[in-house]
Every structure is written in structure tokens, then in C-alpha cells.
Design an enzyme around this catalytic site. Structure first.
Site, short mmCIF file in Angstrom:
data_model
loop_
_atom_site.label_atom_id
_atom_site.label_comp_id
_atom_site.label_asym_id
_atom_site.label_seq_id
_atom_site.Cartn_x
_atom_site.Cartn_y
_atom_site.Cartn_z
N HIS A 161 98.17 75.25 100.42
CA HIS A 161 99.61 75.08 100.64
C HIS A 161 100.24 76.48 100.71
CE1 HIS A 161 103.14 72.47 100.81
NE2 HIS A 161 103.75 73.53 100.33
N ALA A 162 101.01 76.74 101.76
CA ALA A 162 101.51 78.09 102.01
C ALA A 162 102.41 78.59 100.89
CB ALA A 162 102.30 78.11 103.33
N HIS B 3 108.89 80.43 108.09
CA HIS B 3 109.42 80.02 106.78
C HIS B 3 108.93 80.97 105.70
CE1 HIS B 3 110.75 77.16 103.65
NE2 HIS B 3 109.72 77.66 103.00
N GLU B 4 107.61 81.24 105.71
CA GLU B 4 107.04 82.11 104.66
C GLU B 4 107.54 83.54 104.81
OE1 GLU B 4 105.59 78.89 103.15
OE2 GLU B 4 105.61 80.85 102.18
N HIS C 249 110.82 84.19 103.25
CA HIS C 249 110.78 84.51 101.82
C HIS C 249 110.52 86.01 101.63
CE1 HIS C 249 111.03 80.48 100.25
NE2 HIS C 249 109.91 80.07 100.78
N GLU D 19 114.84 79.16 100.67
CA GLU D 19 114.09 78.30 101.60
C GLU D 19 114.68 78.32 103.00
OE1 GLU D 19 111.59 77.71 98.57
OE2 GLU D 19 111.32 77.32 100.70
N HIS E 227 104.12 69.57 95.70
CA HIS E 227 105.13 70.11 94.80
C HIS E 227 105.16 69.42 93.45
CE1 HIS E 227 106.03 71.50 98.75
NE2 HIS E 227 106.85 72.39 98.28
N TYR F 26 114.81 72.24 99.28
CA TYR F 26 114.57 72.07 100.71
C TYR F 26 115.66 71.21 101.35
CZ TYR F 26 109.99 73.82 99.32
OH TYR F 26 108.96 74.58 98.79
#
Ligand SMILES: O=C(CCC(O)(O)[C@H](Cc1ccccc1)NC(=O)c1ccccc1)N[C@@H](Cc1ccccc1)C(=O)O
Ligand SMILES: [Zn+2]
Length: 588
Positions: A317-318, A347-348, A351, A375, A477, A487
């Protein structure tokens, strides 16, 4: 109480110097475990975490000696964060160790779970089961994978999760938090936060109901009406995703107007020989084009951008990693060559861009204005990247139809990602908050989960569930103990951010066709917000960036307005579902 400001400042300086060393050591141990799941690496990570908890406990005790009333807002904010150490507050070593062991055990079960089909072949979630859900239209194959995954993951951690809830609530009660959920919600600075998100969800529900009705009709054409319950629910295994949380994989089946270019660029990415590295370089280029900070050499040298092929077990999971030493920033992702992973890469990297923009701040202020902000960063960029114009400019789309039909097709592909997700993003922590506050007992875990899934998402279990199932545990999660309402918040505010960037760039067209690539005015608006980190209340950051201090569903609804009209015409009165799950006719 110490009322000397210079002494308070030197305490903060010492705290930052010390905790950068302690946290980066602890995070390096976590990285070693996430990128190579072994008993040894798990034990080292737990030991390092226990040590950093003790240091944090001592620092919190020292910080409580200072008089906060004489401090300015930012210094006071920093002291409050130093004292609010969360589950690190547990001083009983047996309980503290057990809490960490339970968490790392659940993470291990999830990340190493496999579904063994027929000929002894056992498939992991990534990339195998994910690809299966993206491509298969075989009802029985999908059902076997759906059920097999839940047997291999969630069902194996129900007792562990029950133990975790007790240990987590106990630890947080030491700081005076009512329960774990109350502690999580405190990140949003508002006692009415639960009500605020409920109002947002109710505003967006009609749009979701229309997309659900359209999708149900299209799926009935594919699988036959007999596969659907009378109650109006969509069986959970038919939506192209293991959790039915986004339906982009069905875009070719759901395309309203055939004969137009496909909005699914996965095939084109594979044909053009895309690699994980190239996808990350594409995302890095977008941030650079905005005049924002590009990924540093340590990122490219230290990250894990694809699943190892040496047989190592890793957490697929990223995730994005700030080592809190102002130098090391990484992403860990088992990147597959798909449009969905193109989104996840952005998305990553969003961050990491946040990490880079706030790395100059004191350690305790290096965080999102609230967790939803963190997020949203990458997803905002992704809203520009996914436009037909941008997709064409990077060679992933051949032609961009500007006619209404092509526009509706494009909006459908975006709705299958963004609208489809909303009830899922909303319900996960509805379930968890009720578990943490004791309204849902372990015997009720699974029933309450499906009650929420049937009520809010209009999705039902394809086979009867029993109390030994623990379907929440089949979603990363839950075993990873990562809050989820962030999210839902992100999916609302990212459209507020997108609108703000498009306005700043001078764009005046329809919101859904705006691409801020190469626009440094937009980059400045975003960068200036990210630089705040968590040094100010999130309402200040929202006001600075968008001109208003509240979460607002209006930009999201403006973005999808043309599609909503189309869906209402298509659906007429054929929409909605019964709030309760369908019952299974007991086979006589
Ligand atoms: O879980 C993720 C992406 C992973 C992450 O970037 O949010 C990751 C989750 C995580 C992993 C390990 C420990 C804690 C959290 N979050 C981060 O890496 C992160 C978050 C905040 C600050 C720093 C890093 N997305 C969600 C929701 C989502 C978001 C966007 C598009 C589609 C779906 C999901 O897949 O269900
Ligand atoms: Zn994230």
C-alpha cells in the site's frame, strides 16, 4: 510554572534538535520493516518506537512546566503539540509493547495475505488481485477473489482488532481523550466536525445516487438482472475495485457516448513502455512547471518505486515518508502501469511536496494544516493532469473532442473516481468512531460495517456474511490504523483548491477543463499555503488560499454540473436503494 520566554524558546530549540535524531532513527526502522517484512525488522521497529515514545513522554512532561498564557499563538501551538503525544502516553511497558505488537501483526497479516485459486497459485493483492478486479468481467472469478481476500485478511485479525481498540482507548484516556476517535477528530480544530462532514455528505448524496443508478443499469446489462438484489443495491464485487471505492476500471463499459476515444489511458501507457520511474518523473515535472520544489536526489536514491522481485515481502500500500531530518524524503509504492497508479503517484508526490515546503518549520509544525490538506495536494495536481488537454499534451490521448458528448465522457471518467468514492470515504470512520466510542461491540463489528455499506454506498455483500468475518480488516487503513475521514475531506477541498489555482492562473473556462501546468502564479498560491504546515489553524490556510475559511462542496458540484444533468435525464425515476441490506434466501 516557568514564565520566561527565552527559556521557553531554548527548550523548543533543544526539543527540535533532540527529536529530529530520535524520530528519524525510529522512522528508518519503520522503513526497514515496510520494505522488508521480517520478524527481526518488526521487533527492531517496535523497540525503536518504544524508545521514541519514552523520549516523547519525557519531553511532554518538561513542556508542561511552561506557562502557555504568555506565549504567542505559534509558540503556544508548538507546546500544545509537544504535550499531545497520542498513544505514546501509555507508561505501562507491557501494554505499550502489546499495542505496537498488535498493530505490526495486523499490518503483516494484511500485507502478506494471498488468495490461493485452483492450481495452487496464490495471488497477492498487488498487482494480481488488483489487475483481476480491473479486467475480469467473470462474475464467479470476481466472487472467489472478493471472498478469498476477506478470508485471507480481515477474518484473520478480528481478535487482534478487538484487543487494539481497548489498548488504544486506554492509552489516549491518559491524556484525557474520550476515545481514539475523539483524539483523531481533534486534528480538525472543531467540536462540530462530525456535523460538518455529515452536512457535506448530505449535500453530495443526490449526485452519488444518480451515478449509482446509472452504474447499476450498466452493470445489469453486463451481468444480467438476476445477479442484483430487489433492494436496489449493487453487489460489492462488480465495481472494478476490491472495495468498490472507485469505479474507474469500468469507464469503457460505462462510457455514455461510444465511438469517442477511450478515457482509459492504461493501454496507452503500456504501449508507450511507461515505467514506474517515468511516471514519477512526469509528476516531478508538473511540480517543477509550477515553480514548486522538485524531488531531491535523496528521494530518487532512497525511494522504493516498484515491488521488489527478489521475493521480499513488503507493504505494497503506497506511502510517503518524511524522515524529519530535513534531508530524507521517500515514497514506497508497488507501482503498476495503470491510470489508477498514475493518480496514486501524484497523490504520493503531493505528500512529499508538502514535506519539502514545510521542512524549515519546527518539527511539531511539520504537518498538514489538517490531515485532509495533506491528502489533497497531489490530487489537486492530478485534476489538471487528467484533463483531455493535458493528457493530449503528454501524448497519452490522441484527440480531444470538444463536443458535449466527449465532455460528458470525460466527466464520467472523473465521476467514477471522485463521486463514486464519497460514501466510502465517509463511512469508514463512521464505523470506526462508533467502535472506539463503544457504540459497536465486537459481535456487531461486521453487521454494522455492512449496514453502513448498504445504507450510504448502496453496495451489498455478494454472499452471506457471518460474525466470524471481519470485512473492515480487508481494507488497508483498518489494520494500519490510518484515519480515513481525511480522504473524504480531501475529495471536497481539492476542488476548492483546484478552483483557487485556476482563478490565480487567470483561467476562465469550465472548471473541469482547467489545467494549471506551467503556471507559476498557481504554483505560488499552492506553495504559500503548503509553507504554513500546521503552524496556523486550517481555517487560516483555507482563507489564505481560497478566500473563504470553510469546507465547501460547491466547487465539486460546479465541476460535475454538466454530468449531473445528463444523469438525471438518463435515470428519470429509476434511482435509489433500500437503506437496509438485502436478506439472503436461506437455501432450503
Ligand atoms: O491510502 C491511500 C494512499 C496512501 C496514503 O498516501 O494516503 C498514505 C496512507 C498511509 C500509509 C502508511 C501509514 C500512514 C498512512 N499516507 C501517507 O503516506 C501520508 C499521509 C500523511 C502524511 C504523510 C504521509 N489512498 C486512499 C484513498 C484514496 C485517495 C486518493 C485517490 C484514491 C483513493 C485509498 O487508497 O483508499
Ligand atoms: Zn495520502
Amino acid at each position: 510554572l516557568i514564565s520566561d520566554l527565552s527559556e521557553a524558546q531554548s527548550f523548543l530549540n533543544d526539543y527540535n534538535t533532540m527529536m529530529e535524531v530520535v524520530y528519524s532513527k525510529s522512522i528508518k526502522a519503520a522503513w526497514a520493516f515496510y520494505t522488508n517484512i521480517t520478524d527481526h525488522n518488526r521487533e527492531v521497529m517496535v523497540a525503536e518506537d518504544l524508545y521514541s515514545d519514552q523520549v516523547a513522554q519525557q519531553a511532554a512532561r518538561n513542556a508542561s512546566q511552561y506557562n502557555l498564557t504568555i506565549m504567542d499563538q505559534t509558540m503556544r501551538r508548538e507546546f500544545i503539540k509537544i504535550m499531545d503525544i497520542g498513544s505514546a502516553a501509555q507508561t505501562d511497558p507491557v501494554k505499550q509493547t502489546r499495542l505496537k505488537e498488535v498493530l505490526s501483526e495486523m499490518e503483516t497479516i494484511y500485507s502478506t495475505a494471498k488468495v490461493c485459486i485452483g492450481d495452487g497459485e496464490c495471488l497477492p493483492l498487488e498487482p494480481d488481485l488488483t489487475r483481476l478486479f480491473a479486467t475480469s468481467r467473470d462474475h464467479d472469478v470476481l466472487l472467489a477473489a472478493w471472498q478469498g481476500w476477506r478470508d485471507a485478511s480481515g477474518a484473520k485479525m478480528k481478535e487482534l482488532y478487538t484487543e487494539f481498540v481497548t489498548l488504544s482507548n486506554e492509552a489516549l484516556a491518559i491524556l484525557g481523550h474520550a476515545d481514539t476517535g475523539a483524539y483523531w477528530r481533534s486534528d480538525y480544530d472543531s467540536p462540530e466536525f462530525e456535523e460538518e462532514v455529515r452536512v457535506l455528505f448530505e449535500q453530495l448524496r443526490p449526485m452519488y445516487e444518480q451515478l449509482h443508478a446509472y452504474s447499476r443499469r450498466k452493470l445489469m446489462e453486463i451481468y444480467g438482472r438476476d445477479k442484483f438484489p430487489e433492494s436496489g443495491h449493487i453487489p460489492a464485487h462488480l465495481l472494478g475495485n476490491m472495495w468498490a471505492q472507485e469505479w474507474l476500471n469500468l469507464v469503457d463499459d460505462f462510457m455514455p457516448f461510444k465511438g469517442k476515444p477511450s478515457m482509459d489511458v492504461t493501454k496507452e501507457m503500456v504501449n508507450q513502455g511507461y515505467t514506474p520511474l517515468r511516471i514519477f518523473q512526469l509528476a516531478d515535472d508538473f511540480f517543477g512547471s509550477l515553480g514548486m520544489i522538485r524531488m531531491p536526489p535523496e528521494f530518487w536514491n532512497g525511494s522504493m518505486l516498484e515491488k521488489p522481485t527478489d521475493g521480499r515481502e513488503v507493504v505494497c500500500h503506497a506511502s510517503a515518508w518524511d524522515f524529519y531530518n530535513r534531508k530524507d524524503f521517500r515514497v514506497q509504492q508497488c507501482t503498476d502501469i495503470t491510470q489508477s497508479d498514475l493518480e496514486t503517484v501524484h497523490h504520493e508526490m503531493g505528500h512529499v511536496e508538502y514535506f519539502l515546503q514545510y521542512k524549515h518549520l519546527p518539527l511539531q509544525l511539520r504537518g498538514g494544516a489538517n490531515p485532509g490538506f495533506h491528502e489533497a495536494v497531489g490530487d489537486v495536481i492530478s485534476l489538471s493532469v487528467q484533463t483531455p488537454e493535458h493528457m493530449k499534451s503528454i501524448g497519452l490521448l490522441s484527440t480531444i473532442g470538444n463536443d458535449t458528448e466527449s465532455d460528458i465522457n470525460f466527466l464520467m471518467s472523473m465521476a467514477l473516481q471522485k463521486i463514486a468514492f464519497l460514501p466510502f470515504g465517509y463511512l469508514i470512520d463512521q464505523w470506526r468512531w462508533s467502535v472506539f466510542r463503544g457504540d459497536t461491540s465486537p459481535e456487531e463489528y461486521n453487521d454494522h460495517w455492512w449496514d453502513l455499506r448498504c445504507r450510504y454506498q448502496g453496495v451489498s455483500p455478494p454472499v452471506e456474511r457471518s460474525s466470524s468475518d471481519f470485512d473492515p480488516g480487508a481494507k488497508y487503513h483498518i489494520p494500519a490504523n490510518t484515519p480515513y475521514i481525511r480522504y473524504f475531506v480531501s475529495f471536497v477541498i481539492q476542488f476548492q483548491f483546484h478552483k483557487a489555482l485556476c482563478n490565480a492562473s487567470g483561467y476562465t473556462g469550465p472548471l473541469h477543463r482547467c489545467d494549471v501546468y506551467n503556471n507559476t502564479e498557481a504554483g505560488k498560491v499552492l506553495g504559500d499555503m503548503l509553507k504554513l504546515g500546521s503552524s496556523k489553524p486550517w481555517t487560516f490556510a483555507m482563507q489564505q488560499m481560497t478566500g473563504q475559511a470553510t469546507m465547501d462542496a460547491q466547487p465539486l458540484m460546479e465541476y460535475f454540473e454538466p454530468l449531473l444533468e445528463f444523469l438525471r435525464r438518463e435515470n428519470g425515476n429509476d434511482y435509489g436503494w433500500h437503506p437496509h441490506c438485502p436478506t439472503f434466501k436461506r437455501s432450503v
